[in-house]
Design an enzyme around this catalytic site. Sequence first.
Site, PDB file in Angstrom:
ATOM      1  N   ASP A  77     -43.474 -28.109 -41.483  1.00  0.00           N
ATOM      2  CA  ASP A  77     -43.296 -27.128 -42.557  1.00  0.00           C
ATOM      3  C   ASP A  77     -44.271 -25.966 -42.489  1.00  0.00           C
ATOM      4  O   ASP A  77     -43.966 -24.854 -42.896  1.00  0.00           O
ATOM      5  CB  ASP A  77     -43.426 -27.806 -43.929  1.00  0.00           C
ATOM      6  CG  ASP A  77     -44.857 -28.185 -44.248  1.00  0.00           C
ATOM      7  OD1 ASP A  77     -45.442 -29.003 -43.498  1.00  0.00           O
ATOM      8  OD2 ASP A  77     -45.406 -27.675 -45.242  1.00  0.00           O
ATOM      9  N   ASP A  80     -49.476 -27.945 -40.462  1.00  0.00           N
ATOM     10  CA  ASP A  80     -49.757 -29.362 -40.236  1.00  0.00           C
ATOM     11  C   ASP A  80     -48.664 -29.961 -39.350  1.00  0.00           C
ATOM     12  O   ASP A  80     -47.855 -29.242 -38.770  1.00  0.00           O
ATOM     13  CB  ASP A  80     -49.867 -30.098 -41.571  1.00  0.00           C
ATOM     14  CG  ASP A  80     -48.641 -29.875 -42.454  1.00  0.00           C
ATOM     15  OD1 ASP A  80     -47.573 -29.503 -41.915  1.00  0.00           O
ATOM     16  OD2 ASP A  80     -48.734 -30.071 -43.678  1.00  0.00           O
ATOM     17  N   TYR A 231     -45.307 -31.649 -51.847  1.00  0.00           N
ATOM     18  CA  TYR A 231     -43.965 -31.180 -52.203  1.00  0.00           C
ATOM     19  C   TYR A 231     -43.342 -32.099 -53.255  1.00  0.00           C
ATOM     20  O   TYR A 231     -42.212 -32.563 -53.105  1.00  0.00           O
ATOM     21  CB  TYR A 231     -43.085 -31.070 -50.959  1.00  0.00           C
ATOM     22  CG  TYR A 231     -43.557 -29.981 -50.026  1.00  0.00           C
ATOM     23  CD1 TYR A 231     -43.356 -28.636 -50.325  1.00  0.00           C
ATOM     24  CD2 TYR A 231     -44.256 -30.291 -48.856  1.00  0.00           C
ATOM     25  CE1 TYR A 231     -43.806 -27.637 -49.483  1.00  0.00           C
ATOM     26  CE2 TYR A 231     -44.710 -29.298 -48.011  1.00  0.00           C
ATOM     27  CZ  TYR A 231     -44.485 -27.972 -48.329  1.00  0.00           C
ATOM     28  OH  TYR A 231     -44.943 -26.976 -47.497  1.00  0.00           O
ATOM     29  N   GLU A 471     -52.197 -19.633 -44.129  1.00  0.00           N
ATOM     30  CA  GLU A 471     -51.270 -20.605 -43.548  1.00  0.00           C
ATOM     31  C   GLU A 471     -49.841 -20.089 -43.577  1.00  0.00           C
ATOM     32  O   GLU A 471     -49.346 -19.648 -44.622  1.00  0.00           O
ATOM     33  CB  GLU A 471     -51.348 -21.937 -44.305  1.00  0.00           C
ATOM     34  CG  GLU A 471     -50.531 -23.040 -43.641  1.00  0.00           C
ATOM     35  CD  GLU A 471     -50.780 -24.414 -44.243  1.00  0.00           C
ATOM     36  OE1 GLU A 471     -50.490 -25.409 -43.570  1.00  0.00           O
ATOM     37  OE2 GLU A 471     -51.271 -24.487 -45.398  1.00  0.00           O
TER      38      GLU A 471
END
Length: 494
Positions: A77, A80, A231, A471
């Site tokens: 995603d 990571d 999430y 990120e």
Amino acid sequence: MKHLFFFFFPFLLLILQFSLCNSSYLIYGEALSKSIMFFEGQRSGFLPNDQRINWRGNSGLGDGSAVNVDLTGGYYDAGDNVKFGFPMAFTTTMLAWSVIEFGEMMPPPELRNALVAIRWSTDYLLKMVAQPDRIFVQVGDPIKDHNCWERPEDMDTARTVYMVEAPNPASDVAGETAAALAASSMAFRSSDPGYSDTLLRTAIRVFGYADTYRGAYSDNTNIRDGACPFYCDFDGYQDELLWGAAWLGRASGDERYLDYIQSNAKSLGADENINEFGWDNKHAGLNVLVSKEVLEGKSYDLESYKASADSFMCTLIPESSSSHIAYTPGGLIYRPGGSNLQHSTSITFLLLTYANYLERSSTSINCGTISVGPTKLRVIAKRQVDYILGENPKGMSYMVGYSDRYPQRIHHRGSSIPSIKDHPQFIGCKEGSIYCNSSNPNPNVLVGALVGGPQEDDEYEDDRFDFKKSEPTTYINAPFVGALAFFAANPNPI
């Protein structure tokens, strides 16, 4: 010579205007190409021979083996190495919607690349829902993963498989997955009708699970520790039921789905949180999507959804009496929290999509004392795109690899650690920390990645540790693909 100059002057102007337009096309066209290429850098699984981000290697080849299921493929995603099903499905929906609305504007090679990016995800989503009454929602233990700074090619953290089985609920993930598969079925309809049929047939079945076993996937005790706080379903599962049904209605032409979103509007909170749109809240996107049916005269029973879409658009107009969306001093849409560009790109996509719907129906919207048409919406959208690509107080592009000045120290494990191609020796969980802690630029350029971006003051420090700004995520990029496709074809939409 003086007379010749005045004779040729109009032609010189035309040449100059063509040159400027062509230059703009090339700028947006380059950004479009790179925004799609980014997804190749996020791939999990066995990489194909035509992989363009060539510092990446194969990874996650044993995903699913713990439960004797093939769950290889899909996307990481962000920075990571976890595969979260909820945001991946939303990313897929937005990539597919980009092709549906703006695919005809894409150069053929980029349309092909966009479809490849969608299929990399839909092939994985089909695996997630291949077993009746069971949905795989995540691969990878995020706590253990986030305690490492490790290339995906070297992963030695637990590849825990998280799944939900009937009668346990997963309306949010299942509803969004149904939306993703339904939207993707439309994207593939002309190029691969057999695959399109498979996607739509599966979407119908998965939506049945979402609607039958109602509830949030992160409320399951065996899921909560893996999904949260990353999430979690923070905003409820009801919007994904409406969103999934809306996409099934559009993809299948079956009026029962439109009846569903009309008859369930009140009970599923269709008029709540209408100014939000992202991986966890689908309301503004739902309202824009459904408005197409109203504007085309197919269903006046859904007028309340269009009214909500109009209301949302008016909040984006600074001159409107109902304006309440914040902008940074430099003009970027700003919402509190991290990864602010996710709001800018998703709202930009909705602005352009709604502008197209209004234009085709020769309609404008009433924002109090002013009337707003397609051009105004496109002007606001263009400001967002241009800001992201470099027209901002910092004078930098927030797309990696685009222009001469862009973020060099993004919060991304694979980008920040020497490539397995250059450093084939294993780099363990904690051994990567030296690269995380380094002040040096990342050795591998994640071309096309959009970072979280600046906060309300337009400042950006290019700090790997400041993950809220540095990120990249797939769901920041996905709606930007559609926006760039529009401006590549229409660089001066005024």
